[in-house]
Each structure stands twice: as C-alpha cells, then as structure tokens.
Design an enzyme around this catalytic site. Structure first.
Site, short mmCIF file in Angstrom:
data_model
loop_
_atom_site.label_atom_id
_atom_site.label_comp_id
_atom_site.label_asym_id
_atom_site.label_seq_id
_atom_site.Cartn_x
_atom_site.Cartn_y
_atom_site.Cartn_z
N GLY A 173 0.80 -1.22 0.00
CA GLY A 173 0.00 0.00 0.00
C GLY A 173 0.83 1.27 0.00
O GLY A 173 0.35 2.33 -0.42
N GLY A 406 -0.19 12.42 -37.88
CA GLY A 406 -0.77 12.44 -36.54
C GLY A 406 -0.03 13.38 -35.62
O GLY A 406 -0.63 14.03 -34.75
N ALA A 407 1.28 13.47 -35.80
CA ALA A 407 2.07 14.34 -34.91
C ALA A 407 1.65 15.79 -35.10
O ALA A 407 1.56 16.56 -34.13
CB ALA A 407 3.56 14.16 -35.17
#
Ligand code: HXC
Length: 515
Positions: A173, A406-407
């Site tokens: 945790g 896309g860049a």
C-alpha cells in the site's frame, strides 16, 4: 498542588519523549542505513523553525501480536504544517523507527486530518515515505486507513499539488498513495517501490530479481515512469522538492509564483541555424529550450523516461510555463506509448494548475510496429489529443521542423484549440515524409519504370510543396512564420495577449480520457 512550572516541565518531558520515535537503537539503525529520521527529514525540507506538528500524542489502539508492548507517542508518522520559501505546505513523514513506518489505523487518521485541513486551506501536500506497508497486526483497520488516504489523494487531485518523496523501502500500500499523487521523487539506492517484493514474485512467477532491479530509482525513472525525478541522496531530494514547489501554485485557484521579468535578454542568434538543413540530421531540443526560456530555469520532469519526448517547467520572463517538446536526438522524436503517457499527464497537470503550455514540435509521427499497436498506441496516443483538447490554459506551439500526419494534429495544433501556432522556416507540415508519400502516390509507375531520377524529382517536388511552412501558413493553420531567434520575444508577447484568456467548457460530470 501542581504549580505552573511543574505543568510546563511535564510538557517539556513529553516533548523530549516525542523526539525519541522508536528508540535510540532504531534511530541508530536508520542512520546506519544512510537514512535520516522523519524529524531530520522535516528539518531538511522546511524553512527553519516553521514546522508545527499536529497530533504528536496519538498512539495506536491495538494489542494483538504484541502491539501492546510497542506504543510510541505519535505512532509511525509525523504530520504538520510549515513553510518552504515562505509558502505554506502540509507534510506527513513516516517514522521507520516505529514498527517500520507501517501504515496503521492512527497513521491514517493523522494523515487524513492533515489532508482535510490542507485541502480546505488550499495548501500543497508533501509525503515523505519510508514504510513497510500495511501494519499486518492491525488487519482491516490498516487497510481501511489506507483506503481513506487513497480517497483523499483522489479528492485533492487537481486542487492542491501533491508530491511524494520516496526515502526507503515502500512496499504494498505504500506505493499506491504516491502513485496517485502528482510527482514522485525517488532517492537513488535508498528507495524502492513495489506492490510485491522479490520473495512473493519468486513464489508466484518463479522469477528471481533483487529489490534494486525490481523497484529501484532506475527502474521507476527509466522503465515504468512511476518516478518523475531521481535524487542522489536525501538532502538532494529535499532541495529538489523545494525547487519543484517553486514552480507550482499552492492550489488550483492561484497562478504559479512569478519571479522578476528579465527584460534585456539578447535574442539567441544561434537559434537561427540550430535546425540542420538535412532532415535526416538530428539536433538537441534541450538547446532550443535553454535559449528560449529564462537562463537555467528549466526543470525537466521525467527526464529519464520516454526520452523521445521532453516535458518540464521553465520560466519565460519570470512566468512559469509547462514545456512540452519532442527530442529529435532520441528515436527522431517519434511518439510512442510512453511518450504519449508522459506528455498527456504533464499537460493535464499544467491545465489543472493554471500553468500555460508551450509546445515545440518536431516529430515524424507515431511509432509504427506490432508491439506498439498491440500495447495500445491508439489508446495511449489518444491521451495527447484529449489532454490538449480539454486544456483551457493559454496554449502556444512552435513547429521547429517535422510535423507529419498524426504528430501535426496531436502536438498542439490549431484544430485542437491551440491559441497561437508559430512555425520556423525549417518547419515541414505534411501528411507524411516525401519518400513514403511518393511511394504511395506514384508507387505503381515507379515500380514499372524503375526510374531513380524520376523518383528523386517527385520527392523534391513533394518536399518543395510541404517542406516549407508557407503552404500551411497560407491556409491559416499556422499563425505566423518566425525566425527562430525571434521565438522568445514572440512567445512573451503572445502570452501577454492571452493572460486573461477565458474558455467555457461543456457542462458534464467529467470527461472520459482513454486510460
Ligand atoms: C508491521 C512490519 C511490517 C508490516 C516489517 N515490519 N513489515 N511491521 N507490518 N507489514 C517491521 C519489522 O518487523 C521491523 O520491526 C520493522 O518493521 C522494520 O522492518 P525490517 O524488515 O527490519 O526492515 P528492512 O530490513 O529495511 O526491510 C524492509 C522490507 C521488509 C523489505 C520492507 O520489512 C518487508 O518485506 N516487509 C514486508 C512488506 C510487506 O509485505 N508489507 C505488507 C504489504 S501489503 P522491528 O521491531 O525489528 O523494528 C499492503 C496492503 C495494502 O500494504 C495494499 C493496498 C493497495
């Protein structure tokens, strides 16, 4: 009858006892490992004499498994408020000398109280972590306390900055609260982070691994991306935390702290020649950043992770900026899964905390490959578009060279509401590079003719059209073409223009960023 002096003496005795933590032997053991105690760490981090502790007398309430023999005032954490560079901060520091800093019911109670107060007052929260994880002896009480912390980390996200400094073995945790916070700083050789340690891994999967390889600073800063920064020792971790904080507002209703403007900085004329004419030659985007922003002001985040992208804080004429860029020196600045995650998370932090974004674009596009596709480049790459599209802070982009396909779109284009897009004369804005484009457009003819000269001519024709920024500027998709040496001045005036920018977003509970 007790007199006042006796009462004060009694208080002082209590205070003496508080400083002993888990006892002299365990403090010596902590020092022998090269680690400071929780109190020494707080002293290292805070402005001198500013720390005020809360709940130093709380002890745990359990007796099983010999816990009744191990009660220490304050239990396994020290919490309180203080100042860093005169600004308020809330700090919780786990005390490894008390039951290994294990997370107990009352550790949770103390940290929860601190976080509630910090959130109500708009104060950043810093966790100094050194813990063996959930206190096994307390069973569900410990797990419930952890859950309350994770819930608070989530509630505080985007409201006050949260920084986790890892200073010891952090197992189970102990890693999830840091994992929910904005920045994780690890100390080299001293800190480790893992959900399950080497022994459990060996039992379950048969793999043999040591703690450093599994969860050391190198593993998390270079491979997993869990750690944003690495410090060489505890003192360096404190100094880094202080420096990081100097770029951050105290909460999401404030602006980041400004320093004095630098009015008379001469333009960096060497920027005009920094991008090589040969598109296959690389250059160092760090050199661009160093010349555009205030001298030595760049604090890189995630410096060792996904090095094909660069993110970090810098100052521009004293104002804090979130810088996002490609690094042409690494994988030609291609966008892959890790770079997508790195950029998207940083953009969202800046947007949440009112820090304007300046993006330097030089990327041939997304990284092709089966591995990238199967690991979700579509899902991860979409995070960049999403993060830029939802960001309402001032956004400016500078296309230094390649902005292909896309860049071009995802790296802060006008279309996803970037306020100003500048291009350098070396900018190339195209659907793809000339070689690939010619193969697709004229592939059949060229295969038949096998004419190398014709191929070269077609590539040059394509390049002439798209390898200069004027075609894009003529369309209005680039606001202006600027000389690289003018960049600093143009960014300063563009930001000044955008200072009071206000954007209304559609009403909704929250968006659904592809995670
Ligand atoms: C209570 C613990 C403890 C634990 C260790 N101690 N783990 N006490 N609960 N979980 C005690 C030790 O007995 C010792 O007590 C002191 O803490 C320091 O531990 P050492 O082992 O001496 O320290 P070190 O050699 O530095 O080793 C650190 C360690 C090792 C590698 C982290 O202690 C370890 O493997 N502990 C178990 C880690 C773990 O599995 N935690 C639970 C995770 S599950 P004395 O009296 O000698 O000082 C979890 C659930 C939540 O956290 C999940 C939420 C998502």
């Amino acid at each position: 009858m007790t007199d006042h002096q006796t009462l004060l003496d009694e208080l002082n005795q209590h205070r003496e006892q508080l400083n002993q933590g888990g006892g002299a032997a365990r403090i010596d053991a902590q020092h022998a490992k090269g680690k400071l105690t929780a109190r020494e760490r707080i002293a290292c981090l805070m402005d001198e004499g500013t720390f005020h502790e809360i709940d130093p007398y709380i002890t745990h309430r359990h007796s099983d498994f010999g816990l009744d023999q191990q009660q220490h005032p304050g239990d396994s954490v020290i919490v309180g408020f203080g100042k860093i560079d005169g600004r308020k901060v809330a700090v919780h520091a786990q005390d490894f000398t008390v039951l290994g800093g294990s997370f107990s019911e009352v550790q949770g109670q103390k940290v929860a109280k601190l976080m509630d107060m910090a959130l109500a007052s708009g104060v950043p929260v810093i966790g100094l972590n050194d813990s063996v994880g959930a206190r096994i002896q307390e069973g569900v009480y410990s797990l419930a306390a952890y859950s309350e912390l994770f819930w608070r980390n989530t509630q505080a996200s985007g409201v006050v900055p949260q920084i986790s400094v890892m200073l010891g073995p952090c197992a189970g945790g102990s890693v999830y609260s840091p994992g929910l916070t904005d920045f994780v700083i690890m100390t080299r050789g001293l800190s480790h982070m893992f959900i399950t340690g080497p022994d459990v891994i060996k039992t379950v999967t048969g793999e043999e691994v040591d703690v450093e390889t599994l969860g050391g600073a190198a593993a998390h800063s270079e491979k997993s991306g869990v750690a944003h920064f690495v410090a060489d020792d505890e003192d360096a971790a404190c100094q880094l935390t202080r420096r990081l904080l100097s770029y951050l507002p105290s909460n999401n209703a404030e602006s980041a702290p400004r320093t004095n403007p630098i009015e008379d900085l001469a333009p960096a004329l060497d920027l005009d020649r920094i991008v090589p004419i040969d598109p296959s030659e690389a250059y160092d985007m760090q050199a661009v950043i160093a010349r555009v922003f205030d001298p030595a002001s760049f604090l890189e985040v995630h410096a060792q992770f996904a090095r094909n992208a660069i993110v970090g804080f810098a100052r521009l004429n004293g104002e804090v900026i979130g810088v996002v860029a490609q690094q042409p020196l690494v994988l030609a600045g291609v966008i892959d899964i890790d770079a997508s995650d790195k950029m998207a998370r940083f953009i969202r932090f800046c947007d949440a905390f009112n820090i304007p974004l300046i993006t330097f674009v030089d990327s041939p596009g997304f990284l092709p490959g089966v591995d990238q596709e199967h690991n979700g480049i579509i899902r991860h790459g979409a995070k960049i578009v999403y993060a830029y599209s939802e960001a309402t802070v001032p956004k400016i982009a500078v296309i230094t060279r390649k902005a292909y396909g896309g860049a071009y779109i995802v790296m802060s284009s006008k279309h996803i509401r970037t306020d100003w897009v500048f291009a350098w004369p070396t900018a190339e804005i195209a659907v793809m590079g000339a070689e690939g484009a010619v193969s697709i457009l004229y592939g059949k003819e060229l295969k038949k003719s096998n004419d190398a000269a014709e191929r070269a001519r077609l590539e040059t024709e394509f390049r002439d059209k798209f390898s200069k920024p004027y075609y894009a500027a003529a369309s209005g998709h680039v606001d202006d073409v600027i000389a690289p040496s003018e960049t600093r001045a143009r960014l300063i005036s563009a930001l000044d223009f955008l200072r009071d920018k206000a954007v209304t977003s559609p009403a909704r509970k929250h968006g659904n960023i592809p995670l």
